[in-house]
Design an enzyme around this catalytic site. Structure first.
Site: not given
Ligand code: GLN
Length: 485
Positions: A75, A174, A150
């Site tokens: 990532k 994420s 994400s």
């Molecule tokens: N969807 C969550 C957010 O927008 C989690 C994102 C993540 O785990 N990096 O914060």
């Protein structure tokens, strides 16, 4: 043989028996990337020649490491020395890492061939990868839909055969949510199990790195390689790291599994609900002792997360001022205008929303009402899990309330935030959880089951997930097809 359809373990076996060379493997994946990228857009950077050279070096090695010649995708919020690490943001568009993240370095030491850096929601804020400053990644199961986020690029790369496995990061879901949306295994380890050194910070008390893979065995294998104490991250744990892949195959002594009370499933997609109850049946067949549990504090988890994570983000992202990193607006008349213009132009709208939210919640007069209250709620959530783990060894929930949704379907930020309903409380507690594919909707969209364990119980989590994976595969992961037969 189709090298790009194999699991990491499958590839490793071939490479170790010398039935195939690292260079052939990397070449096959690069070709696959070339074929799939125009439709999927999983990657921000593809390391074509560099990974081929790396593979050549590995082929010539006398005693190569555990991952010799295996292409892996990372990532793009993990830094690698000399490579672009954009974090999905314009503000870091041309930023090159000056060191390598510990988790990635551990994989490189085992001779993995890093094949590319994957797309993500800007600064890992989002659940669909639509917030990337560069482009949208598509779900390989249905290209009109999002791959989740994400870590959507990492999940889409593995699901489309562009990489046998990838690293993602998980702050509130994420890794687990995109794994569920792409039919893969996604694992968020206990907070502190894996070093965060070199992971570009979003919310430091929540962020964890973990693998996205095709199988539970691959997940156990990669987790073992990246876990452990790192002097560069004071929050990393010195708890010993078991041999997860071997442990996973041993007996599971106690299989008390807690599941959610019906009322906690109200409002979720009916097919997700149906597949969830079906997987409880699989667990029962495996000999699990099921127990219905109620979690009265759970419903505050999401709101608590959306205070704590933005507060930490507003402070972590203060460093992007146009002076120390990446993008700088250079036509401003003075310094403070330069800061303002750099941040206005460099950050996307979701990141700005989080910074505003966090700064507001931390400001004098509001701090007690928001941040302190959320921190207290976080303690209650942790306590609720602690109490549950007095009664059961595992807790299972749907990973996501929805099926993979259409691109553009969740324009309203609150509806996007609701994607984290089942995953965010787990992150607040800091405990480990794995998303396992357990079925498909009628439209052939994958659905995941979240299996949650107690602190540092990753071995047991892998044990249960490994057994359930076999069971689901034997039963045919396509629930509806199975019912038609
Ligand atoms: N969807 C969550 C957010 O927008 C989690 C994102 C993540 O785990 N990096 O914060």
């Amino acid at each position: 043989m189709n090298l790009t359809s194999l699991s990491l373990t499958g590839l490793k076996n071939l490479l170790q028996k010398k039935e195939v060379k690292a260079q052939e493997v990397v070449q096959a994946y690069l070709e696959r990337i070339e074929e799939m990228e125009p439709q999927i857009n999983s990657f921000i950077t593809v390391l074509g020649d560099r990974s081929l050279e790396e593979a050549g070096r590995i082929d010539r090695k006398k005693s190569p490491g555990n991952l010799a010649g295996i292409p892996l995708a990372i990532k793009d919020n993990m830094v690698i020395q000399g490579l672009r690490s954009t974090c999905g943001s314009k503000i870091l568009e041309n930023y090159k890492g000056s060191y390598t993240a510990s988790a990635v370095e551990k994989l490189m030491k085992q001779d993995a061939a890093i094949i590319g850096k994957t797309n993500l929601d800007e600064f890992a804020m989002g659940s669909s990868t639509e917030n990337s400053a560069f482009y949208i990644t598509r779900n390989p199961w249905d290209r009109k839909r999002v791959p989740g986020g994400s870590s959507g690029g990492s999940a889409a790369a593995v699901a489309s055969g562009e990489a046998p496995a990838a690293l993602g990061s998980d702050t509130g879901g994420s890794i687990r949510q995109p794994a569920a949306f792409c039919g893969l295994v996604g694992f968020k380890p206990t907070y502190g199990r894996v070093s965060r050194y070199g992971l570009i910070a979003f919310a430091s008390s929540l962020d964890q790195i973990g693998p996205i893979t095709k199988t539970v065995e691959d997940s156990a294998f990669l987790t073992q390689l990246i876990a452990g104490r790192d002097p560069q991250d004071s929050t990393s744990s010195s708890h010993p790291v078991p041999q997860y892949p071997e442990e996973m195959k041993k007996d599971l002594k106690s299989m008390r599994v807690g599941y959610l009370k019906q009322e906690m499933l109200e409002g979720i997609d009916p097919e997700v609900k149906e597949i969830y109850s079906h997987s409880l049946g699989y667990l029962e067949d495996l000999g699990a002792e099921l127990q219905e549990l109620s979690f009265p504090v759970w419903k505050y988890g999401l709101f608590c997360y959306y205070i704590i994570a933005p507060c930490e983000a507003s402070s972590n992202l203060a460093r992007y001022d146009g002076v120390r990193y990446g993008f700088r607006h250079n036509k401003a008349p003075d310094l403070s205008q330069m800061y303002e213009n750099t941040r206005t132009e460099g950050f996307g709208s979701e990141v700005k929303r989080r910074i505003l939210l966090g700064t507001f919640a931390l400001s004098a007069g509001y701090y007690e009402a928001y941040y302190v209250k959320a921190a207290k709620t976080r303690d209650l959530i942790r306590k609720e899990f602690e109490d549950a783990f007095q009664k059961v060894d595992f807790i299972v929930t749907p990973t996501t309330p929805d099926l993979p949704f259409l691109i553009g379907a969740k324009k309203d930020p609150i509806s996007m935030y609701l994607s984290d309903w089942f995953t965010a409380p787990v992150s607040l507690a800091g405990i480990p959880a794995l998303s396992l594919p357990v079925g498909f909707s009628q439209k052939k969209l994958p659905v995941g089951l979240q299996i949650i364990g107690n602190f540092f119980q990753e071995s047991n989590l892998f044990k249960l997930a490994f057994r359930l994976e076999k069971k689901v595969k034997l039963s045919g992961p396509n629930l509806h097809r199975k019912e038609e037969e």
